[in-house]
Design a protein around this motif. Structure first.
Motif, PDB file in Angstrom:
ATOM      1  N   UNK A   3       0.954  -1.287   0.096  1.00  0.00           N
ATOM      2  CA  UNK A   3       0.116   0.006  -0.101  1.00  0.00           C
ATOM      3  C   UNK A   3       0.700   1.310  -0.264  1.00  0.00           C
ATOM      4  N   UNK A   4       1.940   1.248   0.645  1.00  0.00           N
ATOM      5  CA  UNK A   4       3.014   2.313   0.745  1.00  0.00           C
ATOM      6  C   UNK A   4       3.472   2.606  -0.482  1.00  0.00           C
ATOM      7  N   UNK A   5       3.925   1.368  -1.395  1.00  0.00           N
ATOM      8  CA  UNK A   5       4.302   1.706  -2.624  1.00  0.00           C
ATOM      9  C   UNK A   5       3.584   2.201  -3.621  1.00  0.00           C
ATOM     10  N   UNK A   6       2.113   2.017  -3.608  1.00  0.00           N
ATOM     11  CA  UNK A   6       1.120   2.293  -4.409  1.00  0.00           C
ATOM     12  C   UNK A   6       1.057   4.017  -3.968  1.00  0.00           C
ATOM     13  N   UNK A   7       1.274   4.244  -2.804  1.00  0.00           N
ATOM     14  CA  UNK A   7       1.051   5.693  -2.314  1.00  0.00           C
ATOM     15  C   UNK A   7       2.135   6.425  -2.773  1.00  0.00           C
ATOM     16  N   UNK A   8       3.204   5.883  -3.011  1.00  0.00           N
ATOM     17  CA  UNK A   8       4.515   6.451  -3.198  1.00  0.00           C
ATOM     18  C   UNK A   8       4.545   6.811  -4.872  1.00  0.00           C
ATOM     19  N   UNK A   9       3.921   6.033  -5.697  1.00  0.00           N
ATOM     20  CA  UNK A   9       4.039   6.116  -7.068  1.00  0.00           C
ATOM     21  C   UNK A   9       3.319   7.282  -7.474  1.00  0.00           C
ATOM     22  N   UNK A  10       2.278   7.746  -6.591  1.00  0.00           N
ATOM     23  CA  UNK A  10       1.551   8.972  -7.190  1.00  0.00           C
ATOM     24  C   UNK A  10       1.717   9.967  -6.470  1.00  0.00           C
ATOM     25  N   UNK A  11       2.616  10.086  -5.367  1.00  0.00           N
ATOM     26  CA  UNK A  11       3.060  11.285  -4.584  1.00  0.00           C
ATOM     27  C   UNK A  11       4.655  11.639  -4.560  1.00  0.00           C
ATOM     28  N   UNK A  12       5.300  11.002  -5.664  1.00  0.00           N
ATOM     29  CA  UNK A  12       6.787  11.543  -5.694  1.00  0.00           C
ATOM     30  C   UNK A  12       7.551  11.021  -4.593  1.00  0.00           C
ATOM     31  N   UNK A  13       7.307   9.822  -3.822  1.00  0.00           N
ATOM     32  CA  UNK A  13       8.122   9.569  -2.847  1.00  0.00           C
ATOM     33  C   UNK A  13       9.015   8.384  -3.269  1.00  0.00           C
ATOM     34  N   UNK A  14      10.163   8.513  -2.836  1.00  0.00           N
ATOM     35  CA  UNK A  14      10.880   7.191  -3.520  1.00  0.00           C
ATOM     36  C   UNK A  14      10.985   6.012  -2.611  1.00  0.00           C
ATOM     37  N   UNK A  15      11.429   4.911  -3.306  1.00  0.00           N
ATOM     38  CA  UNK A  15      11.264   3.514  -2.633  1.00  0.00           C
ATOM     39  C   UNK A  15      12.232   3.530  -1.241  1.00  0.00           C
ATOM     40  N   UNK A  16      13.028   4.408  -1.308  1.00  0.00           N
ATOM     41  CA  UNK A  16      14.123   4.263  -0.248  1.00  0.00           C
ATOM     42  C   UNK A  16      13.089   4.890   1.003  1.00  0.00           C
ATOM     43  N   UNK A  17      12.447   6.110   0.838  1.00  0.00           N
ATOM     44  CA  UNK A  17      11.413   6.692   1.894  1.00  0.00           C
ATOM     45  C   UNK A  17      10.593   5.764   2.190  1.00  0.00           C
ATOM     46  N   UNK A  18      10.180   5.147   1.305  1.00  0.00           N
ATOM     47  CA  UNK A  18       9.117   3.963   1.802  1.00  0.00           C
ATOM     48  C   UNK A  18       9.540   3.263   3.173  1.00  0.00           C
ATOM     49  N   UNK A  19      10.782   2.956   3.036  1.00  0.00           N
ATOM     50  CA  UNK A  19      11.372   1.992   4.054  1.00  0.00           C
ATOM     51  C   UNK A  19      10.807   2.931   5.529  1.00  0.00           C
ATOM     52  N   UNK A  20      11.154   4.325   5.568  1.00  0.00           N
ATOM     53  CA  UNK A  20      10.934   5.034   6.838  1.00  0.00           C
ATOM     54  C   UNK A  20       9.364   4.913   7.029  1.00  0.00           C
ATOM     55  N   UNK A  21       8.355   5.097   5.887  1.00  0.00           N
ATOM     56  CA  UNK A  21       6.988   5.205   6.280  1.00  0.00           C
ATOM     57  C   UNK A  21       6.682   3.770   6.764  1.00  0.00           C
ATOM     58  N   UNK A  22       7.120   2.904   6.342  1.00  0.00           N
ATOM     59  CA  UNK A  22       6.787   1.492   6.701  1.00  0.00           C
ATOM     60  C   UNK A  22       7.185   1.190   8.149  1.00  0.00           C
ATOM     61  N   UNK A  23       8.387   1.829   8.610  1.00  0.00           N
ATOM     62  CA  UNK A  23       8.521   1.687  10.206  1.00  0.00           C
ATOM     63  C   UNK A  23       7.696   2.365  11.039  1.00  0.00           C
ATOM     64  N   UNK A  24       7.337   3.555  10.248  1.00  0.00           N
ATOM     65  CA  UNK A  24       6.283   4.329  11.202  1.00  0.00           C
ATOM     66  C   UNK A  24       5.123   3.629  11.241  1.00  0.00           C
ATOM     67  N   UNK A  25       4.608   3.064  10.227  1.00  0.00           N
ATOM     68  CA  UNK A  25       3.461   2.405  10.334  1.00  0.00           C
ATOM     69  C   UNK A  25       3.210   1.225  11.092  1.00  0.00           C
ATOM     70  N   UNK A  26       4.356   0.111  11.195  1.00  0.00           N
ATOM     71  CA  UNK A  26       4.442  -0.771  11.888  1.00  0.00           C
ATOM     72  C   UNK A  26       4.699  -0.571  13.265  1.00  0.00           C
ATOM     73  N   UNK A  27       5.655   0.336  13.928  1.00  0.00           N
ATOM     74  CA  UNK A  27       5.818   0.847  15.103  1.00  0.00           C
ATOM     75  C   UNK A  27       5.753   1.892  15.661  1.00  0.00           C
ATOM     76  N   UNK A  28       4.930   2.817  14.824  1.00  0.00           N
ATOM     77  CA  UNK A  28       4.503   4.219  15.096  1.00  0.00           C
ATOM     78  C   UNK A  28       5.697   5.157  15.347  1.00  0.00           C
ATOM     79  N   UNK A  29       6.850   4.946  14.987  1.00  0.00           N
ATOM     80  CA  UNK A  29       8.009   5.833  14.855  1.00  0.00           C
ATOM     81  C   UNK A  29       9.219   5.473  14.214  1.00  0.00           C
ATOM     82  N   UNK A  30       9.828   6.465  13.615  1.00  0.00           N
ATOM     83  CA  UNK A  30      11.212   5.902  13.010  1.00  0.00           C
ATOM     84  C   UNK A  30      12.391   7.036  13.552  1.00  0.00           C
TER      85      UNK A  30
END
Length: 270
Positions: free
Chosen positions: A177-204
């Motif tokens: 879901x984050x990758x799908x969001x990133x494709x349409x909002x100019x977010x790099x795949x590398x940055x998705x890693x940070x967003x994934x951490x926030x989604x899973x454990x609330x912070x990064x």
């Protein structure tokens, strides 16, 4: 055990004051024996059964050999905890022995070689002491039916595996879901890693994001600042204590997926 200096205790009753044993002592007084270990002369014989492939007894009373490693490990746990060789830590040492037997059987991942996490769930520790008393009885009795103990352990393994499977499935869905969001909002795949951490454990934290992506401090700082400027993340704290949480523009569907509850099913229906 090498380095263990616990003195040999005199024979006699051992009061177990954890789980239901505490209730026993409260109801019957401090001299009531909740468990009686075998005599010191029998300990070497009993201990040899812990080192060799343990045997479990079916409800018909017949010993079963060649059992699965999970069953053998559970029986090693039961045998050691019931002979109660140390004044303290018998449960911990018995669970460690169980982990060792499973690891020697080829299962090394801690999520599957240990039931400690499962025992820490509400109510499970109480059930652990209950089934030990039910199967073990007031004294070491290897002739007793161990089927309830085996089922308890297999249930623990199974439910622990369900939790791990849920975490893996949830992590995968959040990433997609984050990758799908990133494709349409100019977010790099590398940055998705940070967003994934926030989604899973609330912070990064920047330091963790750095290590995860094997980038330098400047790159990590720029990535997180870019996400903060876009409102996807919100910075909390200053300097070394700073971390990042979900901002107002963090995709809400991802948060819903990450927080969705799951149901653990008892494989034995009890």
């Amino acid at each position: 055990m090498p380095g263990h200096v616990e003195p040999v205790r005199p024979c006699g009753p051992v009061a177990i004051v954890s789980g239901e044993g505490l209730t026993d002592v409260q109801n019957h007084g401090p001299n009531h024996a909740a468990s009686v270990r075998p005599s010191s002369g029998l300990l070497p014989i009993r201990s040899s059964g812990i080192k060799s492939p343990a045997r479990s007894r079916s409800s018909g009373g017949r010993p079963s050999t060649g059992a699965h490693v999970l069953v053998r490990a559970a029986m090693a746990h039961l045998n050691l905890v019931k002979i109660h060789p140390w004044s303290d830590g018998n449960g911990r040492m018995s669970r460690s022995l169980q982990n060792l037997r499973i690891a020697r059987g080829g299962v090394l991942a801690p999520e599957f070689s240990s039931i400690e996490e499962w025992l820490g769930m509400p109510g499970n520790t109480w059930e652990y002491h209950k089934v030990l008393r039910e199967v073990g009885g007031p004294k070491y009795s290897p002739e007793r039916d161990t089927l309830p103990w085996i089922k308890f352990n297999l249930r623990a393994y199974h439910e622990q595996a369900q939790r791990v499977q849920h975490r893996v499935d949830r992590s995968n869905r959040v990433w997609i879901e984050l990758m799908e969001h990133a494709e349409t909002h100019g977010i790099s795949e590398r940055q998705v890693t940070a967003l994934h951490e926030v989604a899973m454990v609330n912070r990064v934290r920047r330091s963790r994001y750095e290590r995860q992506e094997a980038i330098n401090t400047q790159q990590a700082t720029r990535d997180l600042q870019s996400l903060t400027k876009a409102g996807v993340l919100t910075a909390v704290g200053q300097t070394k204590g700073r971390h990042y949480v979900a901002g107002p523009q963090f995709p809400q569907n991802v948060i819903v997926t990450a927080r969705r509850p799951h149901r653990i099913i008892n494989p034995y229906g009890g």
